[in-house]
Design a protein around this motif. Structure first.
Motif, mmCIF file in Angstrom:
data_model
loop_
_atom_site.group_PDB
_atom_site.id
_atom_site.type_symbol
_atom_site.label_atom_id
_atom_site.label_comp_id
_atom_site.label_asym_id
_atom_site.label_seq_id
_atom_site.Cartn_x
_atom_site.Cartn_y
_atom_site.Cartn_z
ATOM 1 N N GLU A 192 -4.245 33.714 6.386
ATOM 2 C CA GLU A 192 -5.258 34.155 7.346
ATOM 3 C C GLU A 192 -6.490 34.688 6.634
ATOM 4 O O GLU A 192 -7.626 34.438 7.046
ATOM 5 C CB GLU A 192 -4.664 35.243 8.254
ATOM 6 C CG GLU A 192 -3.599 34.746 9.210
ATOM 7 C CD GLU A 192 -2.891 35.889 9.920
ATOM 8 O OE1 GLU A 192 -2.354 35.655 11.015
ATOM 9 O OE2 GLU A 192 -2.875 37.010 9.382
ATOM 10 N N GLU A 229 -17.377 41.275 15.692
ATOM 11 C CA GLU A 229 -16.251 40.661 14.992
ATOM 12 C C GLU A 229 -16.662 40.067 13.660
ATOM 13 O O GLU A 229 -15.899 40.105 12.688
ATOM 14 C CB GLU A 229 -15.620 39.583 15.872
ATOM 15 C CG GLU A 229 -14.464 38.855 15.216
ATOM 16 C CD GLU A 229 -13.879 37.758 16.081
ATOM 17 O OE1 GLU A 229 -12.912 37.111 15.644
ATOM 18 O OE2 GLU A 229 -14.380 37.537 17.202
ATOM 19 N N ARG A 286 -11.938 46.909 15.599
ATOM 20 C CA ARG A 286 -11.166 46.097 16.538
ATOM 21 C C ARG A 286 -10.018 46.922 17.099
ATOM 22 O O ARG A 286 -9.563 47.904 16.494
ATOM 23 C CB ARG A 286 -10.629 44.842 15.856
ATOM 24 C CG ARG A 286 -9.564 45.118 14.819
ATOM 25 C CD ARG A 286 -9.034 43.847 14.178
ATOM 26 N NE ARG A 286 -7.943 44.153 13.251
ATOM 27 C CZ ARG A 286 -7.280 43.238 12.546
ATOM 28 N NH1 ARG A 286 -7.609 41.953 12.642
ATOM 29 N NH2 ARG A 286 -6.299 43.590 11.740
ATOM 30 N N ARG A 324 -6.333 46.351 19.693
ATOM 31 C CA ARG A 324 -5.479 45.524 20.541
ATOM 32 C C ARG A 324 -4.594 46.448 21.361
ATOM 33 O O ARG A 324 -4.268 47.563 20.943
ATOM 34 C CB ARG A 324 -4.645 44.544 19.724
ATOM 35 C CG ARG A 324 -3.815 45.155 18.633
ATOM 36 C CD ARG A 324 -3.013 44.098 17.909
ATOM 37 N NE ARG A 324 -2.278 44.649 16.776
ATOM 38 C CZ ARG A 324 -1.267 44.048 16.183
ATOM 39 N NH1 ARG A 324 -0.850 42.865 16.619
ATOM 40 N NH2 ARG A 324 -0.655 44.602 15.153
ATOM 41 N N ASP A 380 -5.853 39.497 26.727
ATOM 42 C CA ASP A 380 -5.104 38.249 26.638
ATOM 43 C C ASP A 380 -3.746 38.502 25.996
ATOM 44 O O ASP A 380 -3.657 38.790 24.805
ATOM 45 C CB ASP A 380 -5.904 37.235 25.811
ATOM 46 C CG ASP A 380 -5.249 35.860 25.767
ATOM 47 O OD1 ASP A 380 -4.115 35.719 26.266
ATOM 48 O OD2 ASP A 380 -5.878 34.930 25.238
ATOM 49 N N ASN A 395 0.020 35.029 24.077
ATOM 50 C CA ASN A 395 0.848 34.645 22.932
ATOM 51 C C ASN A 395 2.241 35.227 22.979
ATOM 52 O O ASN A 395 3.059 34.955 22.109
ATOM 53 C CB ASN A 395 0.177 35.090 21.618
ATOM 54 C CG ASN A 395 -1.025 34.244 21.290
ATOM 55 O OD1 ASN A 395 -1.177 33.153 21.814
ATOM 56 N ND2 ASN A 395 -1.892 34.750 20.435
ATOM 57 N N TYR A 396 2.525 36.049 23.976
ATOM 58 C CA TYR A 396 3.792 36.775 23.965
ATOM 59 C C TYR A 396 4.756 36.261 25.019
ATOM 60 O O TYR A 396 4.435 36.227 26.198
ATOM 61 C CB TYR A 396 3.572 38.274 24.186
ATOM 62 C CG TYR A 396 4.803 39.069 23.853
ATOM 63 C CD1 TYR A 396 5.756 39.349 24.827
ATOM 64 C CD2 TYR A 396 5.044 39.488 22.559
ATOM 65 C CE1 TYR A 396 6.903 40.051 24.511
ATOM 66 C CE2 TYR A 396 6.193 40.194 22.245
ATOM 67 C CZ TYR A 396 7.111 40.466 23.230
ATOM 68 O OH TYR A 396 8.255 41.147 22.908
ATOM 69 N N SER A 447 -1.759 42.454 22.957
ATOM 70 C CA SER A 447 -2.853 41.582 23.386
ATOM 71 C C SER A 447 -3.551 41.043 22.148
ATOM 72 O O SER A 447 -3.301 41.490 21.018
ATOM 73 C CB SER A 447 -3.858 42.362 24.236
ATOM 74 O OG SER A 447 -4.630 43.236 23.419
ATOM 75 N N LYS A 448 -4.435 40.082 22.337
ATOM 76 C CA LYS A 448 -5.305 39.668 21.241
ATOM 77 C C LYS A 448 -6.344 40.767 21.010
ATOM 78 O O LYS A 448 -6.576 41.626 21.852
ATOM 79 C CB LYS A 448 -5.981 38.339 21.593
ATOM 80 C CG LYS A 448 -4.994 37.176 21.678
ATOM 81 C CD LYS A 448 -5.694 35.859 21.981
ATOM 82 C CE LYS A 448 -4.688 34.707 22.032
ATOM 83 N NZ LYS A 448 -5.346 33.415 22.350
ATOM 84 N N TYR A 449 -6.967 40.723 19.849
ATOM 85 C CA TYR A 449 -7.895 41.793 19.476
ATOM 86 C C TYR A 449 -9.168 41.756 20.319
ATOM 87 O O TYR A 449 -9.666 40.687 20.688
ATOM 88 C CB TYR A 449 -8.277 41.673 18.005
ATOM 89 C CG TYR A 449 -7.209 42.173 17.063
ATOM 90 C CD1 TYR A 449 -6.961 43.535 16.930
ATOM 91 C CD2 TYR A 449 -6.449 41.291 16.304
ATOM 92 C CE1 TYR A 449 -5.978 44.003 16.061
ATOM 93 C CE2 TYR A 449 -5.468 41.752 15.432
ATOM 94 C CZ TYR A 449 -5.243 43.110 15.323
ATOM 95 O OH TYR A 449 -4.264 43.567 14.472
#
Length: 594
Positions: free
Chosen positions: A99, A175, A206, A208, A257, A260-261, A275-277
């Protein structure tokens, strides 16, 4: 003679011109000029792209104290048997090498600008691009000639809006905007190439959202994150002083969001998910952020309209990463030692001592926080915890013995079975019989560990199947009554009744009680089964051959799925029901009226 004289003068002039030219060329060596260093040619600028929370300058002791205070949860009542614990924590999650490499490739694209300051005086700027983390000037008409001395270099990417010495960053670029500062760099007159390294940090921070439930999944949760007051919309950065000031504010309204979970392969289920960041600018505080649940259920209750705000112990800082943590908890009602009842969200809760969890308000019934007795089995064996003496195993002990499970589900006479002889076939009060009826005796002589001052608190007793069924439905949130189960029914699909979840365990823990210890303890205990007061007649019960004896059984409950099972009154044999690869622990958990 005159000709010779002219020739000598001409030669001298030529030599003087040559020397003058030579001296001029000696002044510019390796890009330097009059003792000054050409930064464009003789300084190599390199860029390292830092992860969030990297290179924290606060000492460890101070940081640990700040983190502990920051993470301290706040209890927020949310109405209708639910409350939340909220906190804002530093997020220590680091990017993986893959990443990080991908982020570096993406961030290195674009234009970079370097400012050179001596004190607060700007000495020059360079623009260029970055390849393999090395800055290459691209503007042919830019030069920085620096006298030997100490300098501060400041670098930014093209997500920072530059207007002279005023740099502006909008929240939309939080970001990706990066600024690196290389302070206290000594530039010398050496002709050798010098190096300046930038640690390129995020301008933004950021966060989350972490949603958690205890022992029971949230289903189809939707939410919005809004601002209670306008948050920082843009900041101005002063490269001379390396400081930020707020430039503008704006309102916030986003939908976190959580796509993804999934929970154990079942979509829309979540017990612990992120959640997403989301990205913010320095100066934003947790108290400015409000999370509103807009749909879904938790603990079988609708959550729409329930809201929380987050602690405001400190402002978010540049390059910081945070977790906005929300733990949804079922708000159990506790019985206190003074005979009153209340919840953890009550103002006086922490000044009282819980001794039980209320099972039924209408029946004024509570379950103890701890076992009166339990037996730990050896590996692959069962504890020998008799309901009654072995000599009484094949005889009827109570007049209410029945082979109809509905009779037992509707039976709430556990206190009478324990403390009176009304339903005894032998005329004995089982609470007083430690040898003949050890399970009843253990329940009756339970002590919560603190003096009970409430005169309305009754005697502890061994509960019936009907009373345990109330616990199953009211506290463990099951939808259906307890039932006779098959030996293979210990794995249950999430969401189907009975669910197999254990939210009540957390209700015990929050009051310093003990859970039912499923799959725990010495001997690798797999099953923990409560001993109950109900007596079952299996004379005409159709069973496999191993169960064909015409003897009296009692009810017990397989706790994980809370399924009723039949077990012998003394020295139960686990192999008869679940095979040799499991061990059983029997326990007595008393109930009480108040």
């Amino acid at each position: 003679m005159k000709k010779s004289k002219k020739t000598i003068i001409s030669a001298a002039c030529a030599l003087l011109a040559l020397l003058t030219t030579a001296c001029s060329n000696d002044d510019v060596v390796d890009g330097n000029k009059n003792g000054q260093i050409d930064a464009k040619k003789n300084i190599e600028f390199s860029l390292k792209f830092d992860d969030y929370n990297a290179e924290d300058t606060i000492d460890h002791a101070t940081r640990a104290a700040q983190d502990a205070e920051l993470a301290k949860p706040r209890i927020i009542p949310m109405g209708d048997m639910m409350y939340a614990e909220v906190s804002m924590q530093r997020d220590t999650t680091k990017a993986t090498p893959k990443e990080k490499a991908a982020a570096t490739r993406a961030l290195s694209d674009g234009t970079y600008t370097i400012y050179a300051y001596q004190g607060t005086t700007l000495k020059g700027t360079l623009t260029g691009t970055v390849t393999s983390n090395v800055f290459t000037p691209t503007s042919s008409n830019q030069e920085i000639y620096l006298e030997p001395g100490t300098y501060t270099f400041v670098c930014c990417n093209d997500k920072v809006q530059i207007s002279g010495e005023t740099w502006t960053i909008d929240r939309a670029d939080a970001e990706t905007a990066r600024i690196g500062i290389a302070a206290g760099k000594v530039v010398t007159a050496t002709p050798r190439k010098q190096k300046v390294a930038f640690e390129m940090k995020h301008v933004g921070s950021r966060a989350r959202i972490k949603l958690q439930a205890e022992g029971f999944p949230m289903l189809d949760i939707t939410s919005t994150l809004t601002s209670t007051s306008n948050i920082v919309g843009s900041v101005k950065f002063n490269p001379a002083t390396q400081s930020y000031i707020n430039s503008s504010t704006e309102s916030l309204s986003v939908v976190p969001d959580f796509s993804n979970y999934n929970y154990s392969g079942y979509t829309n289920y979540m017990i612990d998910g992120f959640s997403k960041y989301l990205y913010f600018l320095p100066g934003t505080t947790g108290s400015q952020l409000k999370l509103t649940l807009t749909g879904g259920t938790a603990y079988r209750l609708p959550v729409a309209g329930r809201t929380v705000s987050f602690p405001s112990l400190s402002s978010m800082v540049a390059n910081g990463s945070y977790i906005l943590r929300l733990v949804l908890r079922y708000n159990y009602i506790y019985l206190y030692s003074d005979g009153t009842t209340g919840q953890i969200t009550d103002a006086d809760h922490f000044s009282k001592t819980p001794i039980g969890v209320v099972v039924s308000r209408s029946k004024r019934l509570a379950v103890a926080l701890k076992d009166a007795r339990n037996e730990v089995p050896t590996p692959f064996g069962a504890s020998t915890f008799p309901w009654s003496a072995h000599s009484l195993q094949n005889s009827q002990s109570m007049t209410t013995m029945s082979n109809n499970i509905a009779d037992h589900i509707n039976d709430f006479k556990g206190e009478d079975y324990t403390w009176t002889s009304t339903y005894s076939t032998d005329g004995k009060v089982k609470a007083n019989e430690s040898t003949d009826y050890p399970a009843f005796y253990a329940a009756a002589h339970y002590s919560p560990g603190v003096p009970i001052t409430g005169t309305n608190v009754g005697k502890w007793f061994l509960p019936t199947l009907g009373e345990w069924n109330l616990l199953s439905k009211n506290l463990n949130l099951e939808l259906v009554d307890l039932r006779l189960g098959q030996p293979t029914e210990y794995n249950v699909i999430p969401g189907t009744p009975p669910s197999g979840y254990l939210p009540l365990e957390y209700g015990f823990y929050r009051a310093n009680g003990d859970g039912f210890k499923y799959n725990s303890g010495p001997g690798n205990t797999d099953l923990n089964i409560p001993v109950l007061a109900s007596e079952y007649d299996i004379t005409n019960y159709i069973t496999p051959p191993v169960y064909s004896e015409n003897i009296t059984y009692l009810y017990t409950i397989f706790y994980k799925a809370l399924i009723a099972r039949l077990v012998k009154k003394s020295n139960p044999d686990p192999a008869a029901f679940i095979g040799p690869f499991y061990s059983i622990r029997y326990f007595v958990r008393p109930f009480v009226h108040y």
